[in-house]
Design a protein around this motif. Structure first.
Motif, short mmCIF file in Angstrom:
data_model
loop_
_atom_site.label_atom_id
_atom_site.label_comp_id
_atom_site.label_asym_id
_atom_site.label_seq_id
_atom_site.Cartn_x
_atom_site.Cartn_y
_atom_site.Cartn_z
N CYS A 483 0.84 -1.21 0.00
CA CYS A 483 0.00 0.00 0.00
C CYS A 483 0.87 1.25 0.00
O CYS A 483 0.58 2.24 -0.69
CB CYS A 483 -0.93 -0.01 1.21
SG CYS A 483 -2.25 -1.23 1.09
N ASN A 484 1.95 1.20 0.79
CA ASN A 484 2.92 2.31 0.79
C ASN A 484 3.61 2.42 -0.57
O ASN A 484 3.81 3.50 -1.11
CB ASN A 484 3.94 2.07 1.91
CG ASN A 484 4.84 3.26 2.15
OD1 ASN A 484 4.78 4.25 1.43
ND2 ASN A 484 5.70 3.17 3.14
N PHE A 485 3.95 1.26 -1.11
CA PHE A 485 4.65 1.22 -2.40
C PHE A 485 3.78 1.81 -3.50
O PHE A 485 4.26 2.53 -4.39
CB PHE A 485 5.03 -0.23 -2.69
CG PHE A 485 5.97 -0.40 -3.85
CD1 PHE A 485 7.17 0.28 -3.88
CD2 PHE A 485 5.66 -1.25 -4.90
CE1 PHE A 485 8.05 0.12 -4.93
CE2 PHE A 485 6.54 -1.42 -5.94
CZ PHE A 485 7.74 -0.73 -5.97
N PHE A 486 2.47 1.50 -3.49
CA PHE A 486 1.56 2.03 -4.51
C PHE A 486 1.55 3.56 -4.52
O PHE A 486 1.48 4.18 -5.58
CB PHE A 486 0.12 1.52 -4.27
CG PHE A 486 -0.04 0.04 -4.43
CD1 PHE A 486 0.82 -0.70 -5.24
CD2 PHE A 486 -1.05 -0.64 -3.76
CE1 PHE A 486 0.68 -2.06 -5.37
CE2 PHE A 486 -1.19 -2.01 -3.90
CZ PHE A 486 -0.33 -2.73 -4.70
N SER A 487 1.60 4.16 -3.32
CA SER A 487 1.58 5.62 -3.26
C SER A 487 2.81 6.22 -3.92
O SER A 487 2.77 7.34 -4.42
CB SER A 487 1.49 6.08 -1.79
OG SER A 487 2.66 5.72 -1.09
N THR A 488 3.91 5.46 -3.91
CA THR A 488 5.12 5.93 -4.60
C THR A 488 5.00 5.73 -6.10
O THR A 488 5.39 6.60 -6.90
CB THR A 488 6.35 5.16 -4.07
OG1 THR A 488 6.43 5.32 -2.66
CG2 THR A 488 7.63 5.67 -4.70
N LEU A 489 4.41 4.58 -6.51
CA LEU A 489 4.29 4.30 -7.94
C LEU A 489 3.46 5.33 -8.69
O LEU A 489 3.64 5.54 -9.89
CB LEU A 489 3.67 2.91 -8.15
CG LEU A 489 4.57 1.70 -7.86
CD1 LEU A 489 3.83 0.41 -8.17
CD2 LEU A 489 5.85 1.78 -8.66
N LEU A 490 2.53 6.00 -7.99
CA LEU A 490 1.69 6.99 -8.66
C LEU A 490 2.53 8.06 -9.35
O LEU A 490 2.21 8.49 -10.47
CB LEU A 490 0.73 7.63 -7.65
CG LEU A 490 -0.14 8.77 -8.21
CD1 LEU A 490 -1.07 8.25 -9.31
CD2 LEU A 490 -0.94 9.44 -7.10
N HIS A 545 2.91 15.41 -6.39
CA HIS A 545 4.03 15.25 -7.31
C HIS A 545 5.34 15.34 -6.55
O HIS A 545 5.37 15.78 -5.40
CB HIS A 545 4.01 16.32 -8.41
CG HIS A 545 2.85 16.21 -9.34
ND1 HIS A 545 1.62 16.80 -9.07
CD2 HIS A 545 2.72 15.57 -10.54
CE1 HIS A 545 0.78 16.53 -10.08
NE2 HIS A 545 1.42 15.80 -10.98
N VAL A 546 6.41 14.92 -7.20
CA VAL A 546 7.76 15.12 -6.70
C VAL A 546 8.43 16.18 -7.55
O VAL A 546 8.34 16.15 -8.78
CB VAL A 546 8.57 13.80 -6.75
CG1 VAL A 546 10.03 14.05 -6.39
CG2 VAL A 546 7.97 12.78 -5.81
N ASP A 547 9.06 17.13 -6.88
CA ASP A 547 9.70 18.24 -7.58
C ASP A 547 10.70 17.73 -8.62
O ASP A 547 11.49 16.83 -8.34
CB ASP A 547 10.42 19.13 -6.56
CG ASP A 547 10.90 20.43 -7.17
OD1 ASP A 547 10.25 20.91 -8.12
OD2 ASP A 547 11.93 20.95 -6.70
N LYS A 548 10.61 18.31 -9.83
CA LYS A 548 11.52 17.99 -10.94
C LYS A 548 11.29 16.61 -11.56
O LYS A 548 12.10 16.15 -12.36
CB LYS A 548 12.99 18.09 -10.49
CG LYS A 548 13.38 19.41 -9.85
CD LYS A 548 13.29 20.56 -10.84
CE LYS A 548 13.74 21.87 -10.19
NZ LYS A 548 13.62 23.00 -11.11
#
Length: 669
Positions: A483-490, A545-548
């Motif tokens: 579940c944590n990993f999915f939030s990163t994959l977005l 989002h992640v910057d850059k």
């Protein structure tokens, strides 16, 4: 029962009690008579309210008849103990006992006692130490909550006796540390007047030092106090006497003086405690490490190192980069680390790791990030056998990478990028050495998120690691982890050479191939959370989002082909969920079927477009399935329906009104 008054005692009990005291009074020998009556002193409460207050002075005076001063002082100590227990408010008897003792103290030096010591072959210094426990106890009883005026009077009476080290030592042992510290120079004056023959002065300075470790003397007197004490301590020839005294004053020196004074004291300790001093001229300016080297036995040296680190962590308020401190503490931590072997208990490993981690957290080179990373690299090589320390180092390096990014924001030079990659490399090199798969997976994910935030494309390496290691974690851990990993994959963009949703498809294959625990529904719960991810991916602008980093919303811009791929993948996942629900139709698994159906219903409610007829009908079917066999919680169903009705009143949510009408609440009757 203790809480009663004489009036509530019947005549028979009073007469019995009075009989006891008459029988005690008939004992002819003084000492037995005294101790028996003192032992049952509390029983006077059966006879009168004032019985105890009348007996205490009489018993105090009775002790004057005991000829042996040593026997008498222990009788007084016992009476003080009983008095504190039965009538702590009657302080006068305590004081009277001590003053009577002072009046008879000269007996110790009389012919009777001295002749007896000669016969028994006992030296006077040893004989005097026999008095200390009794005197200490009497003084502690007197000093308990006593005003400074009374303590000052006691001190002055002891001073009038003159040349009495035994009493002076007891005063310093029993009185409050604050009282002693405030009058340190007065006590030093009294110590200097004492005769060495009866009670060694170094023991007096030790007692004074113990008080000064608990309370601070006046600031203007501190250096003179140290000089006066050390003049006596440094002349001691016996190593045991010396170290017993020096260990107390080292703490005083550390509290109030600089490194120069501490070095001087440590140098003196080394000089006294090293039998062969031929190499002392080769010692460096810093005396701390040579001092530690004197502890030759490993178990003792490790305990000393633990004490030092505990003190450092407790008292060090600010981070440090002082090279002398770092060098010394790295040596200490290395000593602790190297003591670990196959027989070391897990509790001991945790203790040592916690102390080393406490030190690592206190090291900061400010904005000299490269020096900070070099320190972590050195620490990794020194503490490689303690996993909690390696975990701490990985977290520290990840924080360092994020701090570098924050400080250097807007200035992404090649040097900065190279440094961040070095931090990420540190983590990915270190993580495989950890034994726990749970810890490894979490750290890979965390490090990958940091790498992504710093535009380092290593997220795919994390995925491969999950793929390779997925067989070992428990289902519960995987559910939380993924579940944590999915939030990163977005926010991770598709690889240009691997096709649309490459990472999501790869992860679904891993989930599909994994052998799940029997009677576990976690696989379906994970599939349901994949739908949360796919739903978020269909948005025109992602919720974070992640910057850059350009995520798929920027790469595809809501392209219809991309959305079609998401829909196709979503249908596959939904199909897998429904197939699993069908397998739960047996009687023993109906409750699980109900819970999963409601879980899936809530997912559709939160993330699906219920204007779609197929999805709308699926949600109704799931609602009915959740209630079909009577396992649904009525309160939960009612609250869910109320939520849907509230949503129907919001703009563009009118279709929820029709949905609510299609969701009946089934009765259990």
């Amino acid at each position: 029962q203790y809480n009663f008054s004489p009036e509530s005692v019947n005549d028979t009990a009073k007469e019995t009690c009075l009989n006891w005291f008459f029988k005690i009074a008939s004992i002819r020998e003084l000492i037995p008579r005294f101790y028996v009556e003192a032992a049952i002193l509390k029983c006077n409460k059966f006879l009168s309210k004032t019985g105890i207050s009348e007996c205490l002075p009489r018993l105090t005076s009775m002790i004057r008849g005991i000829g042996d001063p040593l026997v008498a002082v222990y009788a007084r100590a016992y009476l003080c103990r009983v008095g504190m227990e039965v009538a702590p408010q009657l302080k006068e008897s305590l004081n009277k006992n001590f003053f009577d003792f002072l009046l008879t103290f000269k007996q110790i030096h009389g012919d009777t006692v001295q002749n007896q010591l000669v016969v028994q072959c006992v030296e006077i210094p040893l004989y005097l130490t026999l008095y200390s426990p009794a005197i200490d106890w009497i003084l502690q009883c007197i000093a308990y909550h006593a005003p400074d005026v009374l303590l000052t009077e006691m001190m002055e009476r002891c001073k009038k006796l003159g040349n009495n080290a035994l009493l002076l030592n007891s005063v310093m042992s029993a009185f409050r540390a604050e009282f002693i510290a405030a009058r340190s120079m007065d006590f030093i004056g009294m110590i200097k007047e004492c005769d060495e023959s009866g009670f060694p002065k170094h023991l007096l300075f030790r007692s004074l030092g113990l008080n000064l470790a608990l309370a601070d003397p006046p600031e203007n007197d501190r250096l003179q106090i140290l000089n006066e004490a050390w003049k006596v301590i440094t002349k001691l020839k016996n190593p045991q006497d010396y170290i017993n005294c020096a260990e107390v004053w080292v703490e005083y020196t550390c509290r109030h003086f600089t490194k120069r004074e501490v070095n001087t004291v440590l140098a003196d300790v080394i000089k006294h405690m090293t039998p062969d001093r031929a190499f002392e001229d080769a010692y460096p300016q810093e005396k701390f490490l040579p001092f530690l080297d004197m502890f030759q036995k490993e178990s003792v040296r490790v305990e000393v190192c633990k004490c030092i680190m505990e003190s450092f962590i407790k008292h060090q308020q600010e981070s440090t980069k002082d090279p002398v401190i770092l060098n010394a503490l790295l040596h200490i931590c290395k000593t602790m680390h190297d003591s670990v072997n196959a027989l070391t208990l897990e509790d001991e490993k945790r203790t040592l790791a916690a102390l080393i981690n406490g030190f690592i957290k206190m090291v900061s080179f400010g904005r000299d990030f490269e020096q900070q990373l070099s320190f972590y690299v050195e620490a990794r090589s020194m503490f490689c056998n303690l996993e909690p320390v390696l975990v701490q180092l990985i977290h520290s390096v990840n924080q360092l990478a994020m701090e570098t990014r924050r400080v250097m924001k807007g200035n992404h030079s090649r040097k900065t990028a190279a440094f961040v990659r070095a931090c990420v490399a540190f983590c990915f090199i270190t993580i495989p050495s950890l034994s726990s798969i749970f810890t490894r997976l979490n750290l890979y994910l965390h490090s990958g998120q940091v790498a992504l935030a710093n535009q380092c494309s290593l997220i795919s390496e994390i995925f491969l690691t999950v793929n390779n290691n997925l067989m070992r974690p428990s289902d519960a851990f995987l559910l939380e982890f993924l579940c944590n990993f999915f939030s990163t994959l977005l926010v991770v963009p598709d690889h240009p050479e691997q096709g649309v949703l490459f990472l999501v498809r790869g992860l679904l294959n891993v989930i599909q191939d994994y052998t799940w625990e029997d009677n576990s529904d976690d696989k379906v719960r994970i599939y349901t959370n994949v739908l949360h991810l796919l739903s978020a991916m269909t948005q025109e602008a992602y919720i974070y989002h992640v910057d850059k980093v350009d995520s798929n919303d920027a790469l595809y811009g809501g392209d219809s082909k991309f959305l079609a791929e998401i829909n196709k993948l979503s249908e596959t996942v939904v199909s897998q969920i429904l197939d699993h629900l069908k397998t739960l139709g047996k009687e023993e698994s109906l409750k699980r079927q109900s819970q999963l159906a409601l879980y899936f219903f809530n997912t559709i409610l939160a993330h699906g477009d219920l204007r779609n007829n197929r999805l709308n009908q699926l949600s109704v079917n799931l609602w009915n399935l959740a209630q079909k066999h009577g396992f649904a919680d009525t309160k939960t169903m009612v609250k869910t329906l109320e939520y849907i009705k509230r949503r129907s009143k919001q703009p563009e949510m009118s279709h929820f009104t029709e949905l609510a009408l299609r969701l009946p609440l089934q009765s259990r009757t």
